[in-house]
Design an enzyme around this catalytic site. Structure first.
Site, PDB file in Angstrom:
ATOM      1  N   ASN A  16       0.750  -1.138   0.106  1.00 58.86           N
ATOM      2  CA  ASN A  16      -0.161   0.155   0.142  1.00 58.86           C
ATOM      3  C   ASN A  16       0.981   0.959   0.128  1.00 58.86           C
ATOM      4  O   ASN A  16       1.685   1.406   1.072  1.00 58.86           O
ATOM      5  CB  ASN A  16      -1.021   0.141   1.230  1.00 58.86           C
ATOM      6  CG  ASN A  16      -1.820   1.112   1.367  1.00 58.86           C
ATOM      7  OD1 ASN A  16      -1.924   1.860   0.649  1.00 58.86           O
ATOM      8  ND2 ASN A  16      -2.540   1.103   2.234  1.00 58.86           N
ATOM      9  N   ARG A 101      -2.664  -2.127  -3.565  1.00 61.32           N
ATOM     10  CA  ARG A 101      -3.712  -1.233  -3.360  1.00 61.32           C
ATOM     11  C   ARG A 101      -3.604  -0.176  -4.314  1.00 61.32           C
ATOM     12  O   ARG A 101      -2.529   0.669  -4.166  1.00 61.32           O
ATOM     13  CB  ARG A 101      -3.788  -0.789  -1.930  1.00 61.32           C
ATOM     14  CG  ARG A 101      -4.930   0.033  -1.837  1.00 61.32           C
ATOM     15  CD  ARG A 101      -5.121   0.551  -0.343  1.00 61.32           C
ATOM     16  NE  ARG A 101      -6.285   1.224  -0.231  1.00 61.32           N
ATOM     17  CZ  ARG A 101      -6.734   1.434   1.027  1.00 61.32           C
ATOM     18  NH1 ARG A 101      -5.733   1.512   2.063  1.00 61.32           N
ATOM     19  NH2 ARG A 101      -7.925   1.982   1.122  1.00 61.32           N
ATOM     20  N   HIS A 189     -12.771   3.110  -0.654  1.00 63.07           N
ATOM     21  CA  HIS A 189     -12.640   1.962   0.446  1.00 63.07           C
ATOM     22  C   HIS A 189     -13.229   0.949  -0.076  1.00 63.07           C
ATOM     23  O   HIS A 189     -13.826  -0.006   0.961  1.00 63.07           O
ATOM     24  CB  HIS A 189     -13.485   2.420   1.684  1.00 63.07           C
ATOM     25  CG  HIS A 189     -12.978   3.670   2.337  1.00 63.07           C
ATOM     26  ND1 HIS A 189     -13.463   4.836   2.629  1.00 63.07           N
ATOM     27  CD2 HIS A 189     -11.354   3.992   2.535  1.00 63.07           C
ATOM     28  CE1 HIS A 189     -12.534   5.885   3.409  1.00 63.07           C
ATOM     29  NE2 HIS A 189     -11.465   5.291   3.197  1.00 63.07           N
ATOM     30  N   HIS A 216     -17.272   2.789   7.404  1.00 61.17           N
ATOM     31  CA  HIS A 216     -15.847   2.544   7.526  1.00 61.17           C
ATOM     32  C   HIS A 216     -15.299   4.115   7.950  1.00 61.17           C
ATOM     33  O   HIS A 216     -15.204   4.977   7.176  1.00 61.17           O
ATOM     34  CB  HIS A 216     -15.376   2.358   5.852  1.00 61.17           C
ATOM     35  CG  HIS A 216     -13.627   2.183   5.993  1.00 61.17           C
ATOM     36  ND1 HIS A 216     -13.082   1.121   5.816  1.00 61.17           N
ATOM     37  CD2 HIS A 216     -12.840   3.077   5.875  1.00 61.17           C
ATOM     38  CE1 HIS A 216     -11.930   1.570   5.685  1.00 61.17           C
ATOM     39  NE2 HIS A 216     -11.574   2.782   6.089  1.00 61.17           N
ATOM     40  N   ARG A 249     -10.129  16.289   6.387  1.00 57.95           N
ATOM     41  CA  ARG A 249     -10.975  16.531   4.969  1.00 57.95           C
ATOM     42  C   ARG A 249     -12.527  16.902   5.602  1.00 57.95           C
ATOM     43  O   ARG A 249     -13.220  16.388   6.366  1.00 57.95           O
ATOM     44  CB  ARG A 249     -11.159  15.578   4.039  1.00 57.95           C
ATOM     45  CG  ARG A 249      -9.796  15.054   3.621  1.00 57.95           C
ATOM     46  CD  ARG A 249      -9.733  13.736   2.725  1.00 57.95           C
ATOM     47  NE  ARG A 249      -9.024  12.870   3.404  1.00 57.95           N
ATOM     48  CZ  ARG A 249      -9.013  11.488   3.054  1.00 57.95           C
ATOM     49  NH1 ARG A 249      -9.986  11.066   2.249  1.00 57.95           N
ATOM     50  NH2 ARG A 249      -8.391  10.555   3.619  1.00 57.95           N
ATOM     51  N   GLU A 387      -8.148  -5.025   4.776  1.00 57.72           N
ATOM     52  CA  GLU A 387      -7.968  -4.654   3.260  1.00 57.72           C
ATOM     53  C   GLU A 387      -6.876  -5.304   2.667  1.00 57.72           C
ATOM     54  O   GLU A 387      -6.792  -5.987   1.676  1.00 57.72           O
ATOM     55  CB  GLU A 387      -7.801  -3.105   3.059  1.00 57.72           C
ATOM     56  CG  GLU A 387      -9.036  -2.328   3.508  1.00 57.72           C
ATOM     57  CD  GLU A 387      -8.619  -1.149   3.819  1.00 57.72           C
ATOM     58  OE1 GLU A 387      -8.302  -0.968   4.845  1.00 57.72           O
ATOM     59  OE2 GLU A 387      -8.948  -0.080   3.284  1.00 57.72           O
TER      60      GLU A 387
HETATM   61  P1  ADP Z   1      -6.491   5.118   7.712  1.00 55.79           P
HETATM   62  O1  ADP Z   1      -7.750   5.737   7.224  1.00 55.79           O
HETATM   63  O2  ADP Z   1      -5.410   5.976   8.024  1.00 55.79           O
HETATM   64  O3  ADP Z   1      -6.427   3.535   7.472  1.00 55.79           O
HETATM   65  P2  ADP Z   1      -7.507   3.871  10.317  1.00 55.79           P
HETATM   66  O4  ADP Z   1      -8.634   2.897   9.859  1.00 55.79           O
HETATM   67  O5  ADP Z   1      -6.420   3.161  10.687  1.00 55.79           O
HETATM   68  O6  ADP Z   1      -7.224   5.045   9.366  1.00 55.79           O
HETATM   69  O7  ADP Z   1      -7.993   4.849  11.388  1.00 55.79           O
HETATM   70  C1  ADP Z   1      -6.896   5.627  11.960  1.00 55.79           C
HETATM   71  C2  ADP Z   1      -7.919   6.490  13.029  1.00 55.79           C
HETATM   72  O8  ADP Z   1      -8.532   5.851  14.090  1.00 55.79           O
HETATM   73  C3  ADP Z   1      -6.935   7.365  13.943  1.00 55.79           C
HETATM   74  O9  ADP Z   1      -6.577   8.662  13.421  1.00 55.79           O
HETATM   75  C4  ADP Z   1      -7.536   7.771  15.233  1.00 55.79           C
HETATM   76  O10 ADP Z   1      -8.333   8.819  15.009  1.00 55.79           O
HETATM   77  C5  ADP Z   1      -8.823   6.364  15.244  1.00 55.79           C
HETATM   78  N1  ADP Z   1      -8.518   5.446  16.484  1.00 55.79           N
HETATM   79  C6  ADP Z   1      -7.731   4.554  16.730  1.00 55.79           C
HETATM   80  N2  ADP Z   1      -7.792   3.884  17.826  1.00 55.79           N
HETATM   81  C7  ADP Z   1      -8.916   4.814  18.278  1.00 55.79           C
HETATM   82  C8  ADP Z   1      -9.640   4.525  19.740  1.00 55.79           C
HETATM   83  N3  ADP Z   1      -9.054   3.697  20.709  1.00 55.79           N
HETATM   84  N4  ADP Z   1     -10.445   5.563  19.924  1.00 55.79           N
HETATM   85  C9  ADP Z   1     -10.870   6.547  19.008  1.00 55.79           C
HETATM   86  N5  ADP Z   1     -10.330   6.323  17.862  1.00 55.79           N
HETATM   87  C10 ADP Z   1      -9.081   5.764  17.373  1.00 55.79           C
END
Ligand code: ADP
Length: 408
Positions: A16, A101, A189, A216, A249, A387
């Site tokens: 990715n 990806r 996504h 998502h 965003r 993914e």
């Molecule tokens: P990406 O779109 O970068 O793949 P992810 O699906 O990994 O993102 O999600 C990342 C986001 O998940 C982080 O920026 C954070 O805001 C949120 N996150 C991760 N763990 C927690 C948690 N325990 N509580 C609330 N939000 C969380």
């Protein structure tokens, strides 16, 4: 190194690639059902100060190193390093293919595809549709082909899953000639939604044919309306800017705001891009952070308002998508925020109480798979997305199909 008729276990490299980082994972196994994630890691700081990190499935650090000061290896050199490193860490398995990806497949790529020079040329034409992502996806494919020409590569698209949508979901109300040029809603996504579509019938077989909204919610966030496991509508459109607010965003914004900023405040395309991709969303509203964890831990009113705005828009879009597909039989939360934030799930569910959604606080806190009460008219689930596994599985499928064809 690559040997499609190997007798040992097959290994699949999943990539990715972003602008300055490249996340990778390795899956091993002979069939889709027994693919096992054995390594994951990333190369960060590409172009400035690269760093190579990798962990095994138990999260033990296998590698963590940088390069000497002044050395700035390019993408191909870094990928060559990764391949050499894997050679020593695959424990008897043979790397048989890589799956990437790729953010945008346009209208042409409705399914994963084995990369050929002709496919690469097709991907190049899609750069204007995803200028911040597609060039890096393509650069990684090219660099890997340079250092390992015999390794089959598969491109898996974030847009492909949404190709099943009816035309009403894909079309902007603009002159038809612009639509014909590709100015339409694609959705993103898709690999995550495809994984959920595959998991949901295992978790809740009675929903296999249902009307399901999947949320998502990560640093990028979108929702998908699924009917019988197929996408019928989604909140992201032409780009990954549309829909609900995200880390940085804004989500849907009146296009008139952009005309105003251009006319009255002298914004150009680059200024708008910076505003919309990097300075808005949770970060812009809170003035504190783009990370939901920071906002939940903050006592600042602006942080609470950002979380509220996020939940308001997610709940609004669940209802909009239920309207779009004419029903709601389940809601699924996934990705970083969706899987981890008890608060976000609880707030979104509260706002959907009028639709018959009721979440059990204890099950929600415990991150149970099914978090709704027994009385809830609409069941609510947490299903962790994967993914990378989806990409590995597509890669295995395509490479197996090619070797079968060769054998026939
Ligand atoms: P990406 O779109 O970068 O793949 P992810 O699906 O990994 O993102 O999600 C990342 C986001 O998940 C982080 O920026 C954070 O805001 C949120 N996150 C991760 N763990 C927690 C948690 N325990 N509580 C609330 N939000 C969380």
């Amino acid at each position: 190194m690559s040997n499609l008729s190997h007798t040992g276990q097959a290994a699949y490299l999943v990539i990715n690639a972003g602008s300055s980082s490249l996340k990778f994972s390795v899956f091993q196994g002979g069939a889709k059902a027994d693919l096992e994630a054995v390594i994951n890691g990333q190369i960060s700081g590409i172009g400035t100060a690269p760093r190579f990190q990798a962990k095994d499935a138990s999260r033990h650090v296998l590698a963590d190193h940088g390069w000497a000061e002044g050395e700035n290896p390019d993408r191909a050199t870094l990928l060559s390093h990764l391949i050499d490193w894997l050679d020593g860490h695959l424990k008897g398995a043979t790397l048989v293919a890589a799956g990437h990806r790729v953010v945008h497949g346009g209208t042409r790529f409705a399914a994963p595809v084995l990369v050929t020079p002709e496919v690469l040329a097709g991907l190049e034409t899609l750069i204007p549709l995803a200028p911040l992502h597609e060039p890096h996806n393509i650069a990684a494919i090219r660099a890997l082909a340079e250092v390992y020409p015999s390794l089959p590569q598969v491109a898996c698209f974030d847009t492909a899953f949404h190709q099943s949508q009816p035309w009403q979901s894909q079309t902007f109300a603009i002159p038809r000639e612009l639509t014909a040029e590709g100015v339409r809603r694609y959705g993103f996504h898709g690999l995550s939604y495809e994984y959920i579509a595959h998991r949901l019938p295992q978790v809740a077989p009675e929903l296999a044919d249902g009307h399901v909204v999947v949320c998502h919610l990560g640093s990028g966030a979108s929702l998908c309306a699924m009917r019988g496991g197929h996408s019928v509508d989604t909140t992201m459109g032409f780009t990954a800017l549309d829909g609900v607010p995200m880390g940085t965003r804004p989500g849907t914004i009146d296009p008139g705001v952009l005309i105003y900023l251009m006319r009255e405040k002298g914004y150009g395309a680059d200024d708008l891009e910076k505003l919309l991709y990097h300075k808005s969303g949770m970060l812009g509203v809170s003035g504190i952070s783009n990370d939901m964890r920071d906002l939940e831990n903050s006592d600042q009113p602006a942080a609470a308002e950002a979380v509220e705005l996020f939940c308001h828009n997610v709940a609004k879009q669940v209802a909009a998508l239920a309207g779009s597909m004419g029903g709601l039989d389940a809601v699924v939360f996934t990705a970083g925020v969706g899987e981890n934030s008890t608060l976000v799930r609880a707030r979104v569910a509260e706002k959907l109480a009028w639709l018959g959604v009721a979440v059990d606080p204890a099950a929600n806190r415990a991150k149970a798979t099914r978090i709704s009460t027994t009385e809830s008219r609409v069941p609510v689930f947490i299903i962790p997305t994967d993914e990378e596994r989806m990409i590995a599985s597509h890669t295995l499928n395509l490479v197996s199909a090619v070797s079968l064809n060769r054998a026939a």
